[in-house]
Design an enzyme around this catalytic site. Sequence first.
Site, PDB file in Angstrom:
ATOM      1  N   GLY A  12       0.779  -1.228   0.000  1.00  0.00           N
ATOM      2  CA  GLY A  12       0.000   0.000   0.000  1.00  0.00           C
ATOM      3  C   GLY A  12       0.812   1.281   0.000  1.00  0.00           C
ATOM      4  O   GLY A  12       0.386   2.278   0.581  1.00  0.00           O
ATOM      5  N   ILE A  93      -7.284  -9.604 -12.075  1.00  0.00           N
ATOM      6  CA  ILE A  93      -7.917  -9.374 -13.378  1.00  0.00           C
ATOM      7  C   ILE A  93      -9.369  -8.983 -13.108  1.00  0.00           C
ATOM      8  O   ILE A  93     -10.125  -9.743 -12.508  1.00  0.00           O
ATOM      9  CB  ILE A  93      -7.844 -10.636 -14.262  1.00  0.00           C
ATOM     10  CG1 ILE A  93      -6.379 -10.979 -14.562  1.00  0.00           C
ATOM     11  CG2 ILE A  93      -8.601 -10.413 -15.572  1.00  0.00           C
ATOM     12  CD1 ILE A  93      -6.196 -12.281 -15.306  1.00  0.00           C
ATOM     13  N   LEU A  94      -9.737  -7.798 -13.528  1.00  0.00           N
ATOM     14  CA  LEU A  94     -11.055  -7.263 -13.168  1.00  0.00           C
ATOM     15  C   LEU A  94     -12.176  -7.929 -13.951  1.00  0.00           C
ATOM     16  O   LEU A  94     -12.100  -8.045 -15.182  1.00  0.00           O
ATOM     17  CB  LEU A  94     -11.082  -5.757 -13.427  1.00  0.00           C
ATOM     18  CG  LEU A  94     -10.080  -4.915 -12.638  1.00  0.00           C
ATOM     19  CD1 LEU A  94     -10.182  -3.459 -13.092  1.00  0.00           C
ATOM     20  CD2 LEU A  94     -10.347  -5.017 -11.135  1.00  0.00           C
ATOM     21  N   HIS A 110       0.042   2.787 -13.548  1.00  0.00           N
ATOM     22  CA  HIS A 110       0.901   1.771 -14.169  1.00  0.00           C
ATOM     23  C   HIS A 110       2.343   2.287 -14.174  1.00  0.00           C
ATOM     24  O   HIS A 110       2.584   3.445 -14.543  1.00  0.00           O
ATOM     25  CB  HIS A 110       0.443   1.478 -15.599  1.00  0.00           C
ATOM     26  CG  HIS A 110       1.242   0.402 -16.259  1.00  0.00           C
ATOM     27  ND1 HIS A 110       1.061  -0.936 -15.970  1.00  0.00           N
ATOM     28  CD2 HIS A 110       2.250   0.465 -17.170  1.00  0.00           C
ATOM     29  CE1 HIS A 110       1.928  -1.654 -16.680  1.00  0.00           C
ATOM     30  NE2 HIS A 110       2.650  -0.826 -17.407  1.00  0.00           N
ATOM     31  N   GLU A 148     -12.206  -2.047 -20.558  1.00  0.00           N
ATOM     32  CA  GLU A 148     -12.190  -3.511 -20.569  1.00  0.00           C
ATOM     33  C   GLU A 148     -10.873  -4.088 -21.084  1.00  0.00           C
ATOM     34  O   GLU A 148     -10.629  -5.284 -20.974  1.00  0.00           O
ATOM     35  CB  GLU A 148     -13.365  -4.049 -21.395  1.00  0.00           C
ATOM     36  CG  GLU A 148     -14.713  -3.826 -20.717  1.00  0.00           C
ATOM     37  CD  GLU A 148     -15.836  -4.559 -21.418  1.00  0.00           C
ATOM     38  OE1 GLU A 148     -15.560  -5.303 -22.388  1.00  0.00           O
ATOM     39  OE2 GLU A 148     -16.995  -4.394 -20.990  1.00  0.00           O
ATOM     40  N   ASP A 151      -4.531  -1.872 -19.533  1.00  0.00           N
ATOM     41  CA  ASP A 151      -3.738  -0.640 -19.632  1.00  0.00           C
ATOM     42  C   ASP A 151      -4.073   0.141 -20.904  1.00  0.00           C
ATOM     43  O   ASP A 151      -3.214   0.786 -21.503  1.00  0.00           O
ATOM     44  CB  ASP A 151      -2.224  -0.943 -19.608  1.00  0.00           C
ATOM     45  CG  ASP A 151      -1.809  -1.695 -18.351  1.00  0.00           C
ATOM     46  OD1 ASP A 151      -2.381  -1.421 -17.294  1.00  0.00           O
ATOM     47  OD2 ASP A 151      -0.912  -2.554 -18.443  1.00  0.00           O
ATOM     48  N   GLU A 181       4.979   7.860  -9.485  1.00  0.00           N
ATOM     49  CA  GLU A 181       3.697   7.319  -9.036  1.00  0.00           C
ATOM     50  C   GLU A 181       3.096   8.112  -7.872  1.00  0.00           C
ATOM     51  O   GLU A 181       1.905   8.463  -7.896  1.00  0.00           O
ATOM     52  CB  GLU A 181       3.856   5.852  -8.609  1.00  0.00           C
ATOM     53  CG  GLU A 181       4.195   4.907  -9.747  1.00  0.00           C
ATOM     54  CD  GLU A 181       4.315   3.475  -9.276  1.00  0.00           C
ATOM     55  OE1 GLU A 181       3.465   3.030  -8.483  1.00  0.00           O
ATOM     56  OE2 GLU A 181       5.270   2.787  -9.686  1.00  0.00           O
TER      57      GLU A 181
END
Length: 207
Positions: A12, A93-94, A110, A148, A151, A181
């Site tokens: 995290g 994996i969503l 990413h 969907e 990236d 990031e």
Amino acid sequence: MLKVAVLVSGGGTNLQAILDSVDKGIITNAEISLVVSNKPGAYALERAAKKNIATAVLVPKEYDSRDAFGEVLTEVLQKAEIDLVVLAGYLVILPKNFVKAFEGRMINIHPSLIPSHCGAGYYGLKVHESVLKRGNKVTGATVHFVDEGTDSGPIILQKAVEVLEGDTPEVLQKRVMEQAEWIILPKAIDLIANNKIEIRDNLVRLK
């Protein structure tokens, strides 16, 4: 006030950067309302607990199908009245039904400059290993909306980071986190929270 859910799998560090940015006023008009992990022992959950933020643990393999997992994940976030979903090192994996439920309201960080070193199989240290293998002199990080694909959603922000001679994947990973990031992910959240971006022709534009 934008209600944000952060989805995590590990330590995290990006979550901490977001929490610190809220405390410093870098992120405004938003609150971190929920942290969700796919791993019960993720240290990110402790980071959330220290801030009295609600947490949930949903393990994909405990469900009969990807769609069933997606339905429960969607239900948990909708019950918390979440406006924005932030994927911060969420190595799952969503499910398509979950992506559809939060279309236009979900972003991801990413660790490369998309479209380089991204797509299926590019995550964590694998990204930085690929950068070093190709001999890139510059890498970085990208915040993008989630669709969907992998990236492939509209890019919100990018920040470049120099690759130095002698870098290992671990050293490069740390530099990308610190120099890119942890900077652009909070900034992207703030832009969305303050209605400063829009998507036109599948491109993100500042208002």
